[in-house]
Motif scaffolding. Sequence first.
Motif, PDB file in Angstrom:
ATOM      1  N   MET A 101      46.113  -4.760   3.431  1.00  0.00           N
ATOM      2  CA  MET A 101      44.678  -4.923   3.224  1.00  0.00           C
ATOM      3  C   MET A 101      44.021  -3.615   2.802  1.00  0.00           C
ATOM      4  O   MET A 101      43.113  -3.605   1.976  1.00  0.00           O
ATOM      5  CB  MET A 101      44.017  -5.455   4.488  1.00  0.00           C
ATOM      6  CG  MET A 101      42.542  -5.736   4.307  1.00  0.00           C
ATOM      7  SD  MET A 101      41.804  -6.306   5.838  1.00  0.00           S
ATOM      8  CE  MET A 101      40.103  -6.376   5.345  1.00  0.00           C
ATOM      9  N   GLU A 102      44.489  -2.510   3.354  1.00  0.00           N
ATOM     10  CA  GLU A 102      43.934  -1.213   2.955  1.00  0.00           C
ATOM     11  C   GLU A 102      44.192  -0.962   1.476  1.00  0.00           C
ATOM     12  O   GLU A 102      43.341  -0.413   0.777  1.00  0.00           O
ATOM     13  CB  GLU A 102      44.491  -0.107   3.836  1.00  0.00           C
ATOM     14  CG  GLU A 102      43.900  -0.150   5.236  1.00  0.00           C
ATOM     15  CD  GLU A 102      44.549   0.809   6.214  1.00  0.00           C
ATOM     16  OE1 GLU A 102      45.666   1.316   5.947  1.00  0.00           O
ATOM     17  OE2 GLU A 102      43.939   1.036   7.263  1.00  0.00           O
ATOM     18  N   GLY A 103      45.355  -1.382   0.978  1.00  0.00           N
ATOM     19  CA  GLY A 103      45.619  -1.292  -0.455  1.00  0.00           C
ATOM     20  C   GLY A 103      44.657  -2.154  -1.251  1.00  0.00           C
ATOM     21  O   GLY A 103      44.147  -1.746  -2.297  1.00  0.00           O
ATOM     22  N   LEU A 104      44.388  -3.352  -0.751  1.00  0.00           N
ATOM     23  CA  LEU A 104      43.459  -4.261  -1.422  1.00  0.00           C
ATOM     24  C   LEU A 104      42.043  -3.707  -1.423  1.00  0.00           C
ATOM     25  O   LEU A 104      41.362  -3.731  -2.450  1.00  0.00           O
ATOM     26  CB  LEU A 104      43.486  -5.640  -0.749  1.00  0.00           C
ATOM     27  CG  LEU A 104      42.527  -6.692  -1.287  1.00  0.00           C
ATOM     28  CD1 LEU A 104      42.808  -6.981  -2.759  1.00  0.00           C
ATOM     29  CD2 LEU A 104      42.617  -7.957  -0.452  1.00  0.00           C
ATOM     30  N   THR A 105      41.592  -3.175  -0.291  1.00  0.00           N
ATOM     31  CA  THR A 105      40.235  -2.631  -0.247  1.00  0.00           C
ATOM     32  C   THR A 105      40.110  -1.399  -1.141  1.00  0.00           C
ATOM     33  O   THR A 105      39.061  -1.165  -1.734  1.00  0.00           O
ATOM     34  CB  THR A 105      39.783  -2.304   1.191  1.00  0.00           C
ATOM     35  OG1 THR A 105      40.700  -1.384   1.780  1.00  0.00           O
ATOM     36  CG2 THR A 105      39.683  -3.555   2.037  1.00  0.00           C
ATOM     37  N   GLY A 106      41.185  -0.633  -1.260  1.00  0.00           N
ATOM     38  CA  GLY A 106      41.175   0.498  -2.183  1.00  0.00           C
ATOM     39  C   GLY A 106      41.045   0.034  -3.621  1.00  0.00           C
ATOM     40  O   GLY A 106      40.287   0.607  -4.416  1.00  0.00           O
TER      41      GLY A 106
END
Length: 128
Positions: A101-106
Amino acid sequence: MKVSPSHAAPSDPMHSDCPGRDVFKLVTGRWSLLILWALKSGPVRFHRIRDTVDGISERVLSSSLKELCRHGLITRHVEPSVPPRVSYELTASGEGLLGVMEGLTGWIARELEGIEAAKRRYDEGAGG
């Protein structure tokens, strides 16, 4: 060669019997990733999650927490007190999903300006 649906492998996410579809449906639902995000700093009690995830009802939160527990993404801890104190915490799998998810939010942060511009162009009639 195209495989017909009746002959698709059960691990193929395009096949209706794929067990991964259940997980995909859970994590792409409206609230699951937001709930996991609310747990990223450690154990959190129910009402704190509700207050953190703006717009979620207690009923939906309760149901979502049960499904996340059932799928092994979070754990539920009950402290023996009166009344019992219940908190929720990420499992290793939940932490792994949070990393995704952190990759997606980035990605969203990097692309948001262009996405908003595309929406404006579309809404002004260029797209539809």
